[in-house]
Design a protein around this motif. Structure first.
Motif, PDB file in Angstrom:
ATOM      1  N   ILE A 155      35.666  37.849  59.185  1.00  0.00           N
ATOM      2  CA  ILE A 155      34.357  38.214  59.719  1.00  0.00           C
ATOM      3  C   ILE A 155      34.116  39.706  59.590  1.00  0.00           C
ATOM      4  N   ALA A 156      35.177  40.519  59.789  1.00  0.00           N
ATOM      5  CA  ALA A 156      35.030  41.966  59.643  1.00  0.00           C
ATOM      6  C   ALA A 156      34.743  42.337  58.193  1.00  0.00           C
ATOM      7  N   LYS A 157      35.425  41.682  57.264  1.00  0.00           N
ATOM      8  CA  LYS A 157      35.155  41.930  55.848  1.00  0.00           C
ATOM      9  C   LYS A 157      33.720  41.566  55.501  1.00  0.00           C
ATOM     10  N   ALA A 158      33.281  40.401  55.979  1.00  0.00           N
ATOM     11  CA  ALA A 158      31.928  39.939  55.668  1.00  0.00           C
ATOM     12  C   ALA A 158      30.878  40.882  56.244  1.00  0.00           C
ATOM     13  N   VAL A 159      31.067  41.306  57.491  1.00  0.00           N
ATOM     14  CA  VAL A 159      30.095  42.208  58.123  1.00  0.00           C
ATOM     15  C   VAL A 159      30.046  43.547  57.396  1.00  0.00           C
ATOM     16  N   ILE A 162      28.213  43.030  54.035  1.00  0.00           N
ATOM     17  CA  ILE A 162      26.779  42.835  54.245  1.00  0.00           C
ATOM     18  C   ILE A 162      26.115  44.144  54.663  1.00  0.00           C
ATOM     19  N   LEU A 163      26.802  44.933  55.498  1.00  0.00           N
ATOM     20  CA  LEU A 163      26.250  46.221  55.925  1.00  0.00           C
ATOM     21  C   LEU A 163      26.049  47.148  54.726  1.00  0.00           C
ATOM     22  N   ILE A 164      27.044  47.215  53.855  1.00  0.00           N
ATOM     23  CA  ILE A 164      26.924  48.071  52.662  1.00  0.00           C
ATOM     24  C   ILE A 164      25.824  47.557  51.743  1.00  0.00           C
ATOM     25  N   ALA A 165      25.785  46.239  51.546  1.00  0.00           N
ATOM     26  CA  ALA A 165      24.784  45.657  50.647  1.00  0.00           C
ATOM     27  C   ALA A 165      23.372  45.864  51.174  1.00  0.00           C
ATOM     28  N   ASP A 166      23.171  45.657  52.478  1.00  0.00           N
ATOM     29  CA  ASP A 166      21.835  45.832  53.047  1.00  0.00           C
ATOM     30  C   ASP A 166      21.409  47.296  53.036  1.00  0.00           C
ATOM     31  N   THR A 167      22.381  48.206  53.209  1.00  0.00           N
ATOM     32  CA  THR A 167      22.053  49.634  53.179  1.00  0.00           C
ATOM     33  C   THR A 167      21.609  50.065  51.790  1.00  0.00           C
ATOM     34  N   LEU A 168      22.321  49.607  50.767  1.00  0.00           N
ATOM     35  CA  LEU A 168      22.012  50.020  49.393  1.00  0.00           C
ATOM     36  C   LEU A 168      20.923  49.180  48.746  1.00  0.00           C
ATOM     37  N   LEU A 169      20.853  47.891  49.118  1.00  0.00           N
ATOM     38  CA  LEU A 169      20.003  46.965  48.374  1.00  0.00           C
ATOM     39  C   LEU A 169      19.076  46.163  49.263  1.00  0.00           C
ATOM     40  N   GLY A 170      18.970  46.529  50.534  1.00  0.00           N
ATOM     41  CA  GLY A 170      18.185  45.733  51.466  1.00  0.00           C
ATOM     42  C   GLY A 170      16.689  45.925  51.302  1.00  0.00           C
ATOM     43  N   TYR A 171      15.954  45.415  52.292  1.00  0.00           N
ATOM     44  CA  TYR A 171      14.489  45.398  52.219  1.00  0.00           C
ATOM     45  C   TYR A 171      13.910  46.805  52.144  1.00  0.00           C
ATOM     46  N   HIS A 172      14.516  47.759  52.892  1.00  0.00           N
ATOM     47  CA  HIS A 172      14.005  49.130  52.942  1.00  0.00           C
ATOM     48  C   HIS A 172      14.780  50.062  52.021  1.00  0.00           C
ATOM     49  N   SER A 173      15.556  49.501  51.110  1.00  0.00           N
ATOM     50  CA  SER A 173      16.394  50.360  50.273  1.00  0.00           C
ATOM     51  C   SER A 173      15.566  51.213  49.313  1.00  0.00           C
ATOM     52  N   GLU A 174      14.375  50.748  48.941  1.00  0.00           N
ATOM     53  CA  GLU A 174      13.546  51.533  48.011  1.00  0.00           C
ATOM     54  C   GLU A 174      13.193  52.885  48.618  1.00  0.00           C
ATOM     55  N   GLU A 175      12.785  52.890  49.896  1.00  0.00           N
ATOM     56  CA  GLU A 175      12.482  54.152  50.554  1.00  0.00           C
ATOM     57  C   GLU A 175      13.734  55.019  50.680  1.00  0.00           C
ATOM     58  N   GLY A 176      14.878  54.370  50.934  1.00  0.00           N
ATOM     59  CA  GLY A 176      16.118  55.124  51.049  1.00  0.00           C
ATOM     60  C   GLY A 176      16.524  55.767  49.735  1.00  0.00           C
ATOM     61  N   TRP A 177      16.417  55.013  48.636  1.00  0.00           N
ATOM     62  CA  TRP A 177      16.742  55.556  47.321  1.00  0.00           C
ATOM     63  C   TRP A 177      15.792  56.694  46.956  1.00  0.00           C
ATOM     64  N   THR A 178      14.500  56.515  47.229  1.00  0.00           N
ATOM     65  CA  THR A 178      13.527  57.560  46.913  1.00  0.00           C
ATOM     66  C   THR A 178      13.804  58.829  47.708  1.00  0.00           C
ATOM     67  N   VAL A 229      33.096  32.744  52.259  1.00  0.00           N
ATOM     68  CA  VAL A 229      32.524  31.648  53.051  1.00  0.00           C
ATOM     69  C   VAL A 229      31.748  32.209  54.238  1.00  0.00           C
ATOM     70  N   THR A 230      32.314  33.220  54.891  1.00  0.00           N
ATOM     71  CA  THR A 230      31.643  33.834  56.040  1.00  0.00           C
ATOM     72  C   THR A 230      30.336  34.489  55.622  1.00  0.00           C
ATOM     73  N   ILE A 231      30.319  35.177  54.469  1.00  0.00           N
ATOM     74  CA  ILE A 231      29.098  35.811  53.975  1.00  0.00           C
ATOM     75  C   ILE A 231      28.025  34.760  53.716  1.00  0.00           C
ATOM     76  N   LYS A 232      28.395  33.634  53.109  1.00  0.00           N
ATOM     77  CA  LYS A 232      27.424  32.580  52.850  1.00  0.00           C
ATOM     78  C   LYS A 232      26.850  32.023  54.162  1.00  0.00           C
ATOM     79  N   GLN A 233      27.721  31.857  55.171  1.00  0.00           N
ATOM     80  CA  GLN A 233      27.246  31.346  56.459  1.00  0.00           C
ATOM     81  C   GLN A 233      26.312  32.340  57.136  1.00  0.00           C
ATOM     82  N   LEU A 234      26.629  33.653  57.054  1.00  0.00           N
ATOM     83  CA  LEU A 234      25.770  34.664  57.668  1.00  0.00           C
ATOM     84  C   LEU A 234      24.441  34.766  56.934  1.00  0.00           C
ATOM     85  N   ASP A 235      24.431  34.610  55.614  1.00  0.00           N
ATOM     86  CA  ASP A 235      23.198  34.681  54.858  1.00  0.00           C
ATOM     87  C   ASP A 235      22.242  33.552  55.221  1.00  0.00           C
ATOM     88  N   ARG A 236      22.787  32.398  55.619  1.00  0.00           N
ATOM     89  CA  ARG A 236      21.921  31.276  56.003  1.00  0.00           C
ATOM     90  C   ARG A 236      21.151  31.582  57.269  1.00  0.00           C
TER      91      ARG A 236
END
Length: 237
Positions: A155-159, A162-178, A229-236
């Motif tokens: 669960i710690a690995k999955a979290v 997901i935290l790194i992925a959402d920070t770099l590639l999440g919904y608001h990542s475009e504003e962050g990259w800019t 498996v944990t990442i897939k469950q959290l994404d659902r």
């Protein structure tokens, strides 16, 4: 078991020492070369070339806005009686002196930006040279990170992933990259058209996202199937 623990301990010490060298040596080398060589060369160039580090077109536009604001400020101060009255000639002389001050400030900023660019470039080259040549330290560093990652729960690995992925590639990542690119380019005084930044933001995060998903479902699946498996469950959810 005891031998393995001692080996891991020695490897951890090697990785810490290697990480310290990766940080300290490039920074010190870049700073010393910048102060000892780059700064005298740039100062010599400025003395022999009055147009060295001239204002860019954007700086000229911003400088013109500053001069206009200064004119408005002086007129306001004269209107409320907090500054002596100036005729047209006096106002032009004052604005000329103010414009020269703005020009010198921008030239000094351009020189500092160039020094920063040279210093950071040298530091980056030294960093990659150390990283490429010291195979023992690099291996120790990777093994230490691997043990730390393997020691986490699924669960710690999955979290964390997901935290790194959402920070770099999440919904608001475009504003962050800019914002990141604006800060980075501004740090070196580099002027880039807005369209180029938008093009970069539209391509690079997508490429990182593809590589990240490939690593999760191919590489991570071999290292820690439970985390996948944990990442897939959290994404659902």
């Amino acid at each position: 078991m005891a031998d393995e623990a001692l080996t891991n301990k020695d490897e951890s010490r090697q990785s810490l020492a290697f990480a310290g060298r990766l940080v300290a040596i490039p920074l010190v080398t870049g700073a010393l070369i910048s102060r000892a060589i780059t700064q005298p060369v740039l100062s010599f160039s400025l003395q022999n070339n009055p147009n060295a580090f001239a204002m860019t077109e954007r700086q000229k536009i911003e400088g013109a806005a500053s001069v206009h604001l200064e004119e408005t400020r002086v007129k306001m101060m004269m209107a409320i009686g907090q500054a002596p009255p100036l005729d047209d000639t006096g106002m032009l002389r004052h604005l000329h002196e103010f414009a020269l001050e703005v020009q010198e400030e921008e030239r000094a900023r351009n020189e500092a930006n160039l020094m920063t660019l040279v210093s950071d470039s040298i530091s980056a080259m030294v960093f990659f040279l150390l990283f490429a040549r010291d195979t023992t330290g690099r291996t120790a560093l990777f093994n230490t990170f691997g043990r730390l990652f393997e020691g986490l729960s699924d669960i710690a690995k999955a979290v964390m992933i997901i935290l790194i992925a959402d920070t770099l590639l999440g919904y608001h990542s475009e504003e962050g990259w800019t914002g990141f690119l604006d800060l980075l380019l501004g740090h070196y005084g580099i002027e880039v058209e807005e369209e180029n930044i938008l093009l970069f933001v539209g391509i690079v995060p997508i490429a990182i996202d593809v590589w990240f998903k490939y690593w999760i479902f191919i590489g991570l699946n071999k290292i820690s199937p439970g985390a996948v498996v944990t990442i897939k469950q959290l994404d659902r959810h």
